[in-house]
Design an enzyme around this catalytic site. Structure first.
Site, PDB file in Angstrom:
ATOM      1  N   SER A  56       1.501  16.238  -2.867  1.00 11.43           N
ATOM      2  CA  SER A  56       1.031  16.010  -1.706  1.00 11.43           C
ATOM      3  C   SER A  56       1.740  16.867  -0.672  1.00 11.43           C
ATOM      4  CB  SER A  56       0.959  14.667  -1.319  1.00 11.43           C
ATOM      5  OG  SER A  56       2.364  14.088  -1.370  1.00 11.43           O
ATOM      6  N   ARG A  74      15.120   6.957 -16.999  1.00 13.43           N
ATOM      7  CA  ARG A  74      15.241   6.830 -15.309  1.00 13.43           C
ATOM      8  C   ARG A  74      13.882   6.501 -14.527  1.00 13.43           C
ATOM      9  NH1 ARG A  74      20.023   9.742 -12.920  1.00 13.43           N
ATOM     10  NH2 ARG A  74      21.454  10.328 -14.722  1.00 13.43           N
ATOM     11  N   GLU A  85       8.872  21.025  -3.082  1.00 11.65           N
ATOM     12  CA  GLU A  85       9.232  21.642  -4.651  1.00 11.65           C
ATOM     13  C   GLU A  85       8.703  22.792  -5.254  1.00 11.65           C
ATOM     14  OE1 GLU A  85       9.463  17.221  -4.219  1.00 11.65           O
ATOM     15  OE2 GLU A  85       7.654  18.549  -4.084  1.00 11.65           O
ATOM     16  N   GLY A 120       4.928  14.298  -8.369  1.00 19.03           N
ATOM     17  CA  GLY A 120       6.137  13.824  -8.045  1.00 19.03           C
ATOM     18  C   GLY A 120       6.302  12.425  -8.386  1.00 19.03           C
ATOM     19  N   ASP A 125      -0.808  14.082   4.816  1.00 14.07           N
ATOM     20  CA  ASP A 125      -0.648  13.721   6.145  1.00 14.07           C
ATOM     21  C   ASP A 125      -0.811  15.079   6.949  1.00 14.07           C
ATOM     22  OD1 ASP A 125       2.613  14.870   6.319  1.00 14.07           O
ATOM     23  OD2 ASP A 125       1.928  13.932   4.595  1.00 14.07           O
ATOM     24  N   ARG A 162       2.266  22.058 -10.591  1.00 17.28           N
ATOM     25  CA  ARG A 162       2.542  20.780  -9.749  1.00 17.28           C
ATOM     26  C   ARG A 162       1.332  20.366  -8.986  1.00 17.28           C
ATOM     27  NH1 ARG A 162       4.659  17.796  -5.921  1.00 17.28           N
ATOM     28  NH2 ARG A 162       4.742  18.482  -3.590  1.00 17.28           N
ATOM     29  N   ARG A 178       1.804   8.267 -10.470  1.00 17.01           N
ATOM     30  CA  ARG A 178       0.827   9.080 -10.413  1.00 17.01           C
ATOM     31  C   ARG A 178       0.459   9.816 -11.786  1.00 17.01           C
ATOM     32  NH1 ARG A 178       1.396  13.297  -6.021  1.00 17.01           N
ATOM     33  NH2 ARG A 178       1.212  11.448  -4.766  1.00 17.01           N
ATOM     34  N   ARG A 227      -2.196   8.049  -1.952  1.00 12.87           N
ATOM     35  CA  ARG A 227      -1.428   9.119  -2.547  1.00 12.87           C
ATOM     36  C   ARG A 227      -1.036   8.985  -4.078  1.00 12.87           C
ATOM     37  NH1 ARG A 227       2.703  11.332   1.580  1.00 12.87           N
ATOM     38  NH2 ARG A 227       1.751  10.325   3.622  1.00 12.87           N
TER      39      ARG A 227
END
Length: 234
Positions: free
Chosen positions: A90, A43, A181, A20, A204, A87, A24, A217
């Site tokens: 997290s 973007r 997602e 995401g 978490d 994907r 990362r 993360r």
């Protein structure tokens, strides 16, 4: 080149790993790829293509939420010929047996709604992972001695939980974790005949309130990336 992905024809690999967070994607490309090339920064949603053990791989960020995932997965499949989309993200744990930093492999995914929901009208479509990718990822995690859980996850369209009753029912029915997602990714893969998997790291815990920092993360999920790469090329 598409509206959201500025890559030229041939710059996106058939295997795409999708975090995401754009940072990362950059971290993973710099850490794991040889000859990594920046192929998208439209973007600020960074994408890189290079090689891992001789295999071409693209890391392309997808942003937050199912609408954003839908944009990037659609364009990767439709315009760039992506065949395998994994994907790497997290998730928040829902079960006491799932710990912080554990891996969760999403076998199936529940959701209240997604961009694809209107296609099915009154039917509740059950999006699932590609079995080959799933079994390969599980084997890779077990070889490394990593704590790994295989089962259902929930894709929410809200980050901050305002439905404790729903969380309680999800937990009661064995849902391992919440993320934002996977349901749309799996649905798009089914629609277009592609392979998809979500390899998730628990950042978490819904029950205990434990959480990783934003820095952890961003770059602390190496095991997840390595498992995803091994699964893609098993």
């Amino acid at each position: 080149m598409t509206i959201h992905i500025g890559a030229r024809p041939g710059q996106i690999a058939e295997t795409v790993l999708m975090p995401g967070d754009p940072y990362r994607a950059r971290w993973a490309a710099q850490t794991y790829l040889q000859d990594a090339e920046l192929v998208n920064e439209v973007r600020g949603m960074l994408g890189y293509t290079g090689t891992w053990r001789g295999h071409r791989v693209t890391f392309q960020a997808h942003g937050m939420g199912m609408p954003s995932m839908s944009i990037y997965a659609n364009e990767l499949i439709r315009d760039f010929g992506a065949q395998r989309l994994i994907r790497i993200g997290s998730a928040g744990a829902l079960q006491e047996t799932v710990g912080l930093r554990d891996l969760v492999l999403a076998q199936g995914c529940s959701t209240l709604g997604s961009p694809s929901r209107s296609l099915f009208c009154e039917m509740q479509f059950a999006p699932i992972a590609d079995f080959g990718l799933l079994s390969s990822a599980n084997a890779a995690a077990e070889r490394r001695g990593l704590p790994v859980h295989v089962g259902g996850v929930y894709s929410s369209d809200t980050f901050y939980d305002e439905r404790q009753d729903l969380s309680n029912q999800l937990r009661r029915h064995g849902t391992l974790a919440i993320e934002m997602e996977t349901a749309e990714l799996y649905t798009l893969a089914a629609r277009h005949g592609r392979k998809a998997l979500a390899v998730l790291t628990i950042s978490d815990h819904i029950l205990t309130g434990q959480e990783l920092s934003s820095a952890e993360r961003e770059s602390g999920f190496g095991a997840m990336v390595e498992v995803a790469l091994e699964a893609a090329f098993a």
